[in-house]
Structures are given as structure tokens and as C-alpha cells.
Design an enzyme around this catalytic site. Structure first.
Site, mmCIF file in Angstrom:
data_model
loop_
_atom_site.group_PDB
_atom_site.id
_atom_site.type_symbol
_atom_site.label_atom_id
_atom_site.label_comp_id
_atom_site.label_asym_id
_atom_site.label_seq_id
_atom_site.Cartn_x
_atom_site.Cartn_y
_atom_site.Cartn_z
ATOM 1 N N GLU A 97 -9.377 -13.455 -2.575
ATOM 2 C CA GLU A 97 -8.586 -13.813 -1.329
ATOM 3 C C GLU A 97 -9.267 -14.931 -0.524
ATOM 4 O O GLU A 97 -10.515 -14.872 -0.523
ATOM 5 C CB GLU A 97 -8.474 -12.573 -0.629
ATOM 6 N N ASP A 117 -6.483 -14.560 8.593
ATOM 7 C CA ASP A 117 -5.302 -14.187 7.522
ATOM 8 C C ASP A 117 -4.100 -15.221 7.945
ATOM 9 O O ASP A 117 -2.941 -14.876 8.232
ATOM 10 C CB ASP A 117 -4.709 -12.896 7.784
ATOM 11 N N HIS A 158 -11.553 -14.163 2.438
ATOM 12 C CA HIS A 158 -12.546 -13.461 2.433
ATOM 13 C C HIS A 158 -13.893 -14.179 2.033
ATOM 14 O O HIS A 158 -14.819 -13.948 2.504
ATOM 15 C CB HIS A 158 -12.520 -12.128 1.552
ATOM 16 N N MET A 189 2.863 -5.638 -7.611
ATOM 17 C CA MET A 189 1.573 -5.353 -7.265
ATOM 18 C C MET A 189 1.732 -3.896 -6.359
ATOM 19 O O MET A 189 2.218 -4.049 -5.282
ATOM 20 C CB MET A 189 0.542 -6.461 -6.845
ATOM 21 N N HIS A 239 0.926 -1.111 0.111
ATOM 22 C CA HIS A 239 -0.134 -0.087 0.181
ATOM 23 C C HIS A 239 0.982 1.141 -0.007
ATOM 24 O O HIS A 239 1.870 1.255 0.514
ATOM 25 C CB HIS A 239 -0.970 0.190 1.413
ATOM 26 N N ASP A 271 -11.402 -12.131 10.597
ATOM 27 C CA ASP A 271 -10.603 -12.153 9.443
ATOM 28 C C ASP A 271 -9.223 -12.617 9.872
ATOM 29 O O ASP A 271 -8.390 -11.833 10.457
ATOM 30 C CB ASP A 271 -10.458 -10.749 8.907
ATOM 31 N N ASP A 319 2.311 1.794 3.587
ATOM 32 C CA ASP A 319 3.235 0.771 4.088
ATOM 33 C C ASP A 319 4.691 1.304 3.905
ATOM 34 O O ASP A 319 5.432 1.162 4.632
ATOM 35 C CB ASP A 319 3.127 -0.577 3.233
ATOM 36 N N GLU A 360 -10.786 -6.297 -4.975
ATOM 37 C CA GLU A 360 -10.913 -7.465 -3.961
ATOM 38 C C GLU A 360 -12.159 -7.388 -3.105
ATOM 39 O O GLU A 360 -12.451 -6.194 -2.597
ATOM 40 C CB GLU A 360 -9.546 -7.082 -3.128
ATOM 41 N N ASP A 389 -1.407 -12.929 1.508
ATOM 42 C CA ASP A 389 -1.690 -11.791 2.122
ATOM 43 C C ASP A 389 -2.071 -12.486 3.476
ATOM 44 O O ASP A 389 -3.400 -12.278 3.800
ATOM 45 C CB ASP A 389 -3.008 -11.075 1.350
ATOM 46 N N ASP A 432 -4.937 -13.445 -3.768
ATOM 47 C CA ASP A 432 -4.479 -13.341 -2.248
ATOM 48 C C ASP A 432 -4.700 -14.716 -1.508
ATOM 49 O O ASP A 432 -5.844 -15.215 -1.098
ATOM 50 C CB ASP A 432 -5.475 -12.419 -1.439
ATOM 51 N N LYS A 491 -14.758 -8.339 0.060
ATOM 52 C CA LYS A 491 -14.774 -8.997 1.701
ATOM 53 C C LYS A 491 -16.009 -8.543 1.974
ATOM 54 O O LYS A 491 -16.542 -7.624 1.567
ATOM 55 C CB LYS A 491 -13.658 -8.256 2.135
#
Ligand code: XYL
Length: 382
Positions: A216, A256, A219, A87, A53, A254, A56, A180, A286, A244, A182
Site C-alpha cells: 500500500e 489514505d 504504508h 478481493m 472485509h 495514516d 463491512d 499487507e 484503499d 492498494d 504497515k
């Protein structure tokens, strides 16, 4: 064996290995991992790429000079550690300005700022070599539907994505956008809750060819859905621009988790699908390490994601080469010609064709045996 190679295209988000284990109830458990150190870690564990991002890497309030220095140093770190950036994406969820959404917020100033911020993130990603731009609308949703009509949200989202596609063209960038989905978290309900929602939305855009999806695992699984089915539909539509990978138990927050950690069997069918069809894009993880871990544990997490993928890839090849399995699959597919195109003649012939319903329905399909053989491959005894 199971050594990650560049050809495997394994990537991690900067935000994944730098995740500090903060949750709604607890403070961070790990020290900050500066972006250039994260790149070093990814090089060390054998990943091919890093995704990010905008924030980030570049703080939201950085000056232009600070931004340029950070980007210069990050590019040097990427070069030094042999890590690419396929990406990029944009944080349209962290800053309080996005509390009512970004592209779909009610305040036109917020919507305009969200588009401006995304343009800046596209500039950043292009500078780093990214050709895929992910859009995850984490705050595009509601707690109360009293705040706006859901069809207005869809119209606003369309307007923003159309604008960004024009920006992509005007700047001569080579991006393909990957949307994406979710179902919820951080909003009570997020618009575009499933990959299928986006597959319906994309054909309504001005440049549908430029836009695909980024499904993802976690998700779709949060929504109780079969992830591989969503991926299959995206693939069939020519829209699987990115993916993802992580893991998740249904009906939870979530999570992950490390790829394959919760449901290795579902992960197997996913890997088998991606490898069978020849998906050529990045295999992006991810996910993040358990909150119990220090940075050695984060490395174990990252290595584990890639290693599990490669093990499952090998299992898929074994499954494809297994004569008993293939015989069951072949028998289950039956005899006879396909329906073929419609014509008045073919419709008449079909109307008059006789089917022996009982005889066709009588044989068992041996899916129990097929599934047990699959289990035995996964458990390592076959
Ligand atoms: C969080 C999302 C994000 C997107 C990128 O649930 O998965 O990490 O992948 O914004």
C-alpha cells in the site's frame, strides 16, 4: 477521455467510500452508507469492482439467517450495478477481542477465534466470487515489547497462515493470499512493518506459491520508504498479487488520501511501472475522502482516484514515446556485454580485464535533463 472501463480493473473497498470521516478526535461527519447503496455508487462512478472485509457487509453478531439474506441482497446489488468482487479480507482489528493481536495474540483462544473468523470471511468472499484474499494484521504488534518475544509472533503468524492455506485447499477455493504490511497505527509498532518483511516471511510457509503481497502506497510512505521500489521487488519475486493505491505524506498519521493527491510525481513512477511491466491485477483504491466532504464529495474523490490513474497512464505512454527522453535513457545504460554466468574462465578473464576508471566515470549522465523532461510531461507542457 479518462473514462474508467472494466478493463482498467479499478476497485474500491466497501470501507473506503463508506468511510464516515470519524477520527480519533472527532465523530462521524457522514451518515452511514448501506453496502448496497455503496455498490450503486461504485457502479455510478464507473468502478469495476468492490472489495470488502467480512464485517463491512455482515455485522459481527449477525445470525446465519441474517448473514444469508444480506449476502443474497448484496449479490443482487452487485449484479444490478455491474460490479464484481475480486478481493475479500477480514477484520481482525475492530473488535475488542483483538486488542492484543489476532494471529499473534498471547491468548490461544484469541488466535483460534481469529483463524475461525478468517475462514468465515473466506467462505463469504468465495460466495461473492473473490479470488484474492488480503490479510492485513493491523493489531499484530505491540506498544511494549515486554508482552512477547517478536520471534514468537512470527511463528504464530506462520502457523495461522499455513492453516488458512490448508483450508483454501480443502474447500477447493482458488484464493491467492496477499499479505499487507504497515509500520504502525493502530499499534505502536506492527510486526511485518514493510512489504520486504513479508517477502522474507513468505518463503518460510508451507505453501509459498499461494501467498504474495498487497503493498500500500501510504504504508511504505509512512515509513519514509520508496513505494515503487517495494512494488518492484514484489514484482520481481512474482508476488505482486494485489496493490492498494492511495496517497500519503511521510512522517504523518495514516492519511489514505485520494490517489496522487500528495505526491503525483511518485504516483507517476508507480503507474508507469505497473503499466510497463503489464501488472494484470486489480487497481484497488484503499483511500477515503477528506472529512470535509458529503457523499457528493465522496464521488468526486472516487472519480478523482481513477481519473488521476488514467492521466498518469497516458503521461507514462508519452514518456515512453519521447525520443529525447529515450535517447538519454539509452545513453545512460552504457555499452558492453553483461557479466554472464560464473565460470573459472570468466572469473579469470574478469580478474585480468582492465577498466579505465577515470574515463568511465567522466561523462555526466544527463539525469538532470531527464528529470526536467519528466517534470515537463507531468506539468503538461511536453
Ligand atoms: C488500513 C488497511 C486496511 C487493509 C485491509 O490501513 O489499509 O484497509 O487494506 O484490511
Amino acid at each position: 477521455a479518462y473514462q474508467p472501463q472494466p478493463a482498467h480493473k479499478f476497485t474500491f473497498g466497501l470501507w473506503t467510500i463508506s468511510n464516515r470521516g470519524r477520527d480519533p478526535f472527532g465523530e462521524p461527519v457522514r451518515d452511514p452508507l448501506p453496502p448496497n447503496d455503496a455498490v450503486a455508487m461504485l457502479g455510478d462512478v464507473g468502478a469495476w469492482g468492490v472489495n470488502l472485509h467480512d464485517n463491512d457487509l455482515v455485522p459481527i453478531d449477525a445470525t446465519a439467517a441474517e448473514r444469508d439474506r444480506i449476502v443474497r441482497e448484496f449479490k443482487a446489488a452487485m449484479q444490478q450495478h455491474g460490479v464484481v468482487c475480486p478481493m475479500a479480507t477480514v477484520s481482525l482489528f475492530t473488535d475488542p477481542i483483538f486488542k492484543d493481536g489476532a494471529f499473534t495474540a498471547n491468548d490461544p483462544q484469541v488466535r483460534a477465534y481469529a483463524v475461525q473468523k478468517t475462514m468465515g470471511a473466506m467462505d463469504l468472499g468465495a460466495e461473492l466470487g473473490a479470488t484474492i484474499f488480503v490479510l492485513w494484521g493491523g493489531r499484530e504488534g505491540t506498544e511494549t515489547d515486554a508482552c512477547r518475544r517478536p520471534d514468537d509472533a512470527v511463528k504464530r503468524l506462520r502457523e495461522a497462515v499455513n492453516y488458512l492455506c490448508e483450508y483454501n485447499i480443502a474447500q477447493g477455493y482458488q484464493y491467492r493470499f496477499a499479505m499487507e504490511a504497515k509500520p504502525n497505527e493502530p499499534r505502536g509498532d506492527i510486526y511485518m512493518s514493510t512489504t520486504g518483511s513479508y517477502l522474507g516471511f513468505i518463503p518460510t510457509l508451507d505453501h509459498p506459491d499461494m501467498v504474495g503481497v498487497n503493498p500500500e502506497v501510504a504504508h511504505e510512505t509512512m515509513a519514509g520508504l520508496n513505494f515503487t521500489h517495494a512494488v518492484g521487488q514484489a514484482w520481481d519475486a512474482g508476488k505482486l498479487f494485489h496493490i492498494d493505491l492511495n496517497d500519503q505524506n511521510p512522517g504523518r498519521y495514516d492519511q489514505d488520501f485520494r490517489f496522487g493527491a500528495a505526491n503525483p510525481r511518485a504516483a507517476f513512477f508507480l503507474v508507469k511501472f505497473l503499466e510497463d511491466v503489464g501488472y494484470a491485477g486489480p487497481r484497488h483504491f484503499d483511500a477515503h475522502a477528506y472529512r470535509t466532504e458529503d457523499y457528493e464529495g465522496v464521488k468526486a474523490f472516487a472519480r478523482g482516484c481513477m481519473r488521476t490513474y488514467l492521466i498518469l497512464k497516458e503521461k507514462a505512454a508519452r514518456w515512453n514515446a519521447d525520443a529525447e527522453i529515450q535517447a538519454i535513457v539509452k545513453a545512460a545504460h552504457g555499452d558492453g556485454a553483461n557479466l554472464g554466468p560464473f565460470s573459472a574462465d570468466s572469473a579469470r578473464a574478469l580478474a585480468n580485464r582492465e577498466f579505465d576508471r577515470k574515463a568511465i566515470a567522466a561523462p555526466g549522465l544527463a539525469y538532470e535533463q531527464l528529470d526536467q523532461l519528466t517534470t515537463e510531461i507531468l506539468l503538461g507542457v511536453r
